[in-house]
Enzyme design. Structure first.
Site, PDB file in Angstrom:
ATOM      1  N   SER A  15      45.202  73.726  41.435  1.00 14.46           N
ATOM      2  CA  SER A  15      45.161  72.417  42.097  1.00 14.46           C
ATOM      3  C   SER A  15      44.987  71.283  41.076  1.00 14.46           C
ATOM      4  O   SER A  15      45.555  70.201  41.241  1.00 14.46           O
ATOM      5  CB  SER A  15      44.065  72.364  43.172  1.00 14.46           C
ATOM      6  OG  SER A  15      42.787  72.276  42.599  1.00 14.46           O
ATOM      7  N   ASN A  16      44.226  71.519  40.013  1.00 14.55           N
ATOM      8  CA  ASN A  16      44.145  70.493  38.955  1.00 14.55           C
ATOM      9  C   ASN A  16      45.481  70.344  38.245  1.00 14.55           C
ATOM     10  O   ASN A  16      45.894  69.238  37.897  1.00 14.55           O
ATOM     11  CB  ASN A  16      43.041  70.848  37.952  1.00 14.55           C
ATOM     12  CG  ASN A  16      41.679  70.409  38.439  1.00 14.55           C
ATOM     13  OD1 ASN A  16      41.401  69.215  38.522  1.00 14.55           O
ATOM     14  ND2 ASN A  16      40.832  71.373  38.803  1.00 14.55           N
ATOM     15  N   HIS A 112      35.587  71.017  33.773  1.00 18.57           N
ATOM     16  CA  HIS A 112      34.516  71.923  34.182  1.00 18.57           C
ATOM     17  C   HIS A 112      33.843  71.352  35.427  1.00 18.57           C
ATOM     18  O   HIS A 112      33.538  70.146  35.476  1.00 18.57           O
ATOM     19  CB  HIS A 112      33.494  72.065  33.046  1.00 18.57           C
ATOM     20  CG  HIS A 112      32.391  73.018  33.386  1.00 18.57           C
ATOM     21  ND1 HIS A 112      32.576  74.383  33.436  1.00 18.57           N
ATOM     22  CD2 HIS A 112      31.098  72.794  33.741  1.00 18.57           C
ATOM     23  CE1 HIS A 112      31.440  74.960  33.780  1.00 18.57           C
ATOM     24  NE2 HIS A 112      30.528  74.025  33.973  1.00 18.57           N
ATOM     25  N   GLU A 177      37.589  66.006  40.538  1.00 13.55           N
ATOM     26  CA  GLU A 177      38.331  66.622  39.424  1.00 13.55           C
ATOM     27  C   GLU A 177      39.766  66.107  39.394  1.00 13.55           C
ATOM     28  O   GLU A 177      40.318  65.795  38.340  1.00 13.55           O
ATOM     29  CB  GLU A 177      38.343  68.146  39.566  1.00 13.55           C
ATOM     30  CG  GLU A 177      36.977  68.799  39.415  1.00 13.55           C
ATOM     31  CD  GLU A 177      37.050  70.315  39.454  1.00 13.55           C
ATOM     32  OE1 GLU A 177      37.968  70.897  38.859  1.00 13.55           O
ATOM     33  OE2 GLU A 177      36.174  70.933  40.093  1.00 13.55           O
TER      34      GLU A 177
HETATM   35  C1  GAR Z   1      38.307  74.100  39.057  1.00 13.37           C
HETATM   36  O1  GAR Z   1      37.244  73.750  39.901  1.00 13.37           O
HETATM   37  C2  GAR Z   1      37.894  73.994  37.602  1.00 13.37           C
HETATM   38  O2  GAR Z   1      37.012  72.933  37.365  1.00 13.37           O
HETATM   39  C3  GAR Z   1      37.225  75.317  37.407  1.00 13.37           C
HETATM   40  O3  GAR Z   1      38.029  76.243  38.076  1.00 13.37           O
HETATM   41  C4  GAR Z   1      38.651  75.588  39.195  1.00 13.37           C
HETATM   42  C5  GAR Z   1      40.133  75.836  39.104  1.00 13.37           C
HETATM   43  O4  GAR Z   1      40.755  75.339  40.265  1.00 13.37           O
HETATM   44  N1  GAR Z   1      37.098  75.644  36.013  1.00 13.37           N
HETATM   45  C6  GAR Z   1      36.101  76.336  35.505  1.00 13.37           C
HETATM   46  O5  GAR Z   1      35.183  76.789  36.178  1.00 13.37           O
HETATM   47  C7  GAR Z   1      36.159  76.556  34.000  1.00 13.37           C
HETATM   48  N2  GAR Z   1      34.877  76.837  33.483  1.00 13.37           N
HETATM   49  P1  GAR Z   1      42.294  74.968  40.249  1.00 13.37           P
HETATM   50  O6  GAR Z   1      43.033  76.224  39.773  1.00 13.37           O
HETATM   51  O7  GAR Z   1      42.606  74.680  41.682  1.00 13.37           O
HETATM   52  O8  GAR Z   1      42.495  73.800  39.368  1.00 13.37           O
END
Ligand code: GAR
Length: 217
Positions: A15-16, A112, A177
């Site tokens: 999603s990021n 993070h 985020e």
């Molecule tokens: C996000 O919340 C990111 O901040 C976290 O994993 C998720 C990934 O979501 N990252 C960590 O915990 C790294 N230490 P996404 O795949 O939907 O972006």
């Protein structure tokens, strides 16, 4: 404007990654997302990247077992072959060796889900709730060899509610985020960040308003 060539590394839903891809569609955005790499075959984010017309690659970490550097050398070859200039880690769940981090010194950023240096590591929302903190959030930082450390580029905060659950809190932090990661990449790719004494400074402004939680009504 020459746009910086960016790769996003993912392990999951992405999603990021999607937030970065969307932001980079703007004409004035200083970066092009040219590659998405997953270390997990079939990660949901890969399909989302392909739908957006972005090149994808899978470099599986599993076959390399404990030989982290061998995996990273393969990853590095992929990044170099696409002339990547900046790497964004977006839910990339691999610890990186000092060797790999050095290849991307000052050119690799991570998001993070906590207000670093609090809550490094996993299960950040559960731990924040267990501690009873009133403000929580997310951090974008340059990557250094120590996990979840490195000069902080941007942070965003949310108020923690009395009836929060890890999932509810995670959802609100995720919205933050999706704002701060594109904004951070904009700053880095346009050369508006500099490192002074281990801290990241920018020419961006700071808002005057304080976030106070709880708010007495
Ligand atoms: C996000 O919340 C990111 O901040 C976290 O994993 C998720 C990934 O979501 N990252 C960590 O915990 C790294 N230490 P996404 O795949 O939907 O972006």
């Amino acid at each position: 404007m020459t746009k910086r060539r960016v790769a996003i590394l993912i392990s999951g839903r992405g999603s990021n990654m999607t937030a970065l891809i969307e932001a980079a569609k703007a004409k004035d955005f200083p970066a092009d997302i040219v590659l998405v790499v997953s270390n997990i075959a079939g990660a949901a984010g890969l399909a989302r990247a392909s739908e957006a017309g972005i090149a994808t690659a899978t470099v599986e970490s599993k076959p390399f077992g404990k030989d982290r550097e061998a995996f990273e050398r393969r990853l590095q070859d992929t990044l170099v072959s696409h002339n990547i200039e900046i790497v964004c880690l977006a839910g990339f769940l691999r610890l990186l060796t000092p060797w790999f981090v050095k290849q991307w010194d000052g050119r690799m950023i991570n998001i993070h889900p906590a207000l670093l240096p609090s809550y490094k590591g996993l299960h950040t929302h559960e731990r924040a709730l267990a501690d009873g903190v009133k403000i929580h959030g997310a951090t974008v930082h340059f990557v250094v060899p120590e996990m979840d450390s490195g000069p902080i580029i941007m942070q965003g905060a949310v108020a923690v509610r009395d009836d929060d659950t890890p999932d509810l809190l995670a959802a609100r932090v995720l919205e933050i985020e999706h704002q701060i990661y594109p904004d951070s990449l904009r700053l880095v790719a346009s050369g508006r960040t500099r490192i002074e004494n281990g801290h990241c400074k920018t020419d961006a402004g700071s808002p005057d308003d304080a976030l106070i939680s709880p708010e007495i009504i």
